[in-house]
Design a protein around this motif. Sequence first.
Motif: not given
Length: 670
Positions: A166-167, A169, A571-573, A610, A625
């Motif tokens: 799972r990404p 954060t 992208r996620d993360g 981020r 990530d």
Amino acid sequence: MPGEADVPKTLETLEAERAHLGKAREALRGMREHAESLSADAAGDWVSRQVLESLLDQRVRALADHPDTPLFFGRLDHRSDLGAELPETVHVGRRHVHDEEGLALVLDWRAPVSRAFYRAGPRDPMGVARRRRFGFDRGELTGFEDEPLDGRELGPSRLLTEEIERPRTGPMRDIVATIQPEQDVIVRAELSETVCVQGAPGTGKTAVGLHRAAYLLFAHRERLSRAGVLIVGPNRAFLSYIASVLPALGEVRVDQATVDDLLGIPTGTEALSVAALKGDVRLAEVLRKALWMHLRKPETGLLFVKGGSRYRIPDHEIRELVSSLRGTTRYGAGRHTLTQRLAHRVLVQMEQRGEAPDDRVHDAVARSKAVKAVVEQVWPKVTPQQILHRLFSDAEFLAQAARGLLDEEEQELLRWRRAPRSARSAKWTPADLALLDELADLVERTGSLGHLVVDEAQDLSPMQLRALGRRCATGSATVLGDLAQGTTPWAARTWREVLVHLGQEGEVTELTLGFRVPREVLDYAARLLPSVAPELAAPRSLRGGPGTLSVRKVRDVHDAAVTALLELQARDGSLGVVVADDRLEELGKTLEANGVDHAVLTAEGVAGERVHLVPATLAKGLEYDHVVVAEPAEIVAAEEKGLARLYVVLTRAVTSLTVLHHEPLPVELG
């Protein structure tokens, strides 16, 4: 995947589990409201009331319900032929939850019965017929997966894999839902055991250490509440990153600190060669000799006058007293004992003359000017700062203390070129602070904790390890690190020497199977191991997949970093771009000029944004990530153990790694 005929049953089971989750949340709210209703007014005095109020506040905080964190993540269905030995069904979660009747709705993952959730398997089902794992999204139950433990070999768990991948954060998460059997053995090791974990990147060694602390607090609550548990990390940025793990597990009373937090804030700097020598374990004996060299022969005997009576203790008796105490006790305790024994000798003479002195007379003699003067002359009061100031500024004194331990060249390294006028005006370096702590313990005993968790322990000097060892002298420790990631000039070569300096005996466990760093990334970084730590086994990763590693030769590394980050933001993360420390400001300006919002990681940590711009020397222990590494050759060239630093940097990625270079890559990377 269930077939079409199984869909209604699956949905029915899912709704039943959601109902149980709702019931558990309601029960937790009731537990918290009950805790909030309790009053400290029943305490007998003000101090007791303050202590009780603090304990109640901690209890309320520990019962907090975090909406994005599931109350349970697994379930065990025990075999029916076991009778009443085990409950039929157990939900396993981060904390214990019960209803108003005391019926357990969720069992704490640390409870003995929960052990089977992590260790049960086809060969040893541990009384479990079925293990169920749950899938969650922002605290909402979205699915489940059943594993029948009936002897059939189990394939990889989809939900387990998804949770691991799972990404990320924000700060580090707990791994309580994904602890592996070999990790659980470490987590549940007995309090009396000191455990040393050699962990390759991505094997979860830091998380294992934190979960062991949580387990020990559960299993030995009363003892460790008194004695204390301390987490020691390499810097505050790292501590900030891991700060949320224990509170998420309901443990809010664990302190975290760096070595500097424990020993004092340094005010001076020095060459690495000097710091390395000061960190050498031989300095412990030099300091011991320097301290006891302050004892002197009595110039005269003791004369105590009371009224018309005179009581004498000749100088040779005082010498005998000092000789009997020297080196058999701590310096401060020996000074106090000498005072008491001199007073006792005077009282013996009083009794021989027919007097009947009591304790008050004894105390009066001990506090008299005559006794104080003799003690100050033969056993002077000193401070660690005074001793170290004299050692580094007085060449003759240093030569005496270091005889047979340090050669002339080493003594010259230690001597101050321009000595400060006094100990008070000295600017102490990080290495000095460990020496001052050693001296402080030689004067007065350092207090010991119940348990100490030391992360990145391979980077600590022998003298720093001795300082930490004193803080768990009557307790135990969890020692974590990776010899391949040793980046200080004094980095440990073996874990046995680390344990010796800590004053602890323990088993060394090696974790080589990674769950976080992708296989391609780990294999790429492992090309450095023959040069960095040839004695270590190459780490392995369970995770792989295309697109996890990209190595690009570019014309302009900083412009390429902007392009890579803009691509990765889709992208996620979390994203981290790592660069040599002296290129940090330049890359930061490039990112800013191109509209890439980012935050710069400092030794104090980072908040918001981020994208993090990370100096290479602060990357250790962190995870992102997606990681972009800018110009590996500059990272290697920046310090003596640059290849080890690069190994650290290359293993921070848990989804993808992008390596950008204009200069040739280090030959060790192939």
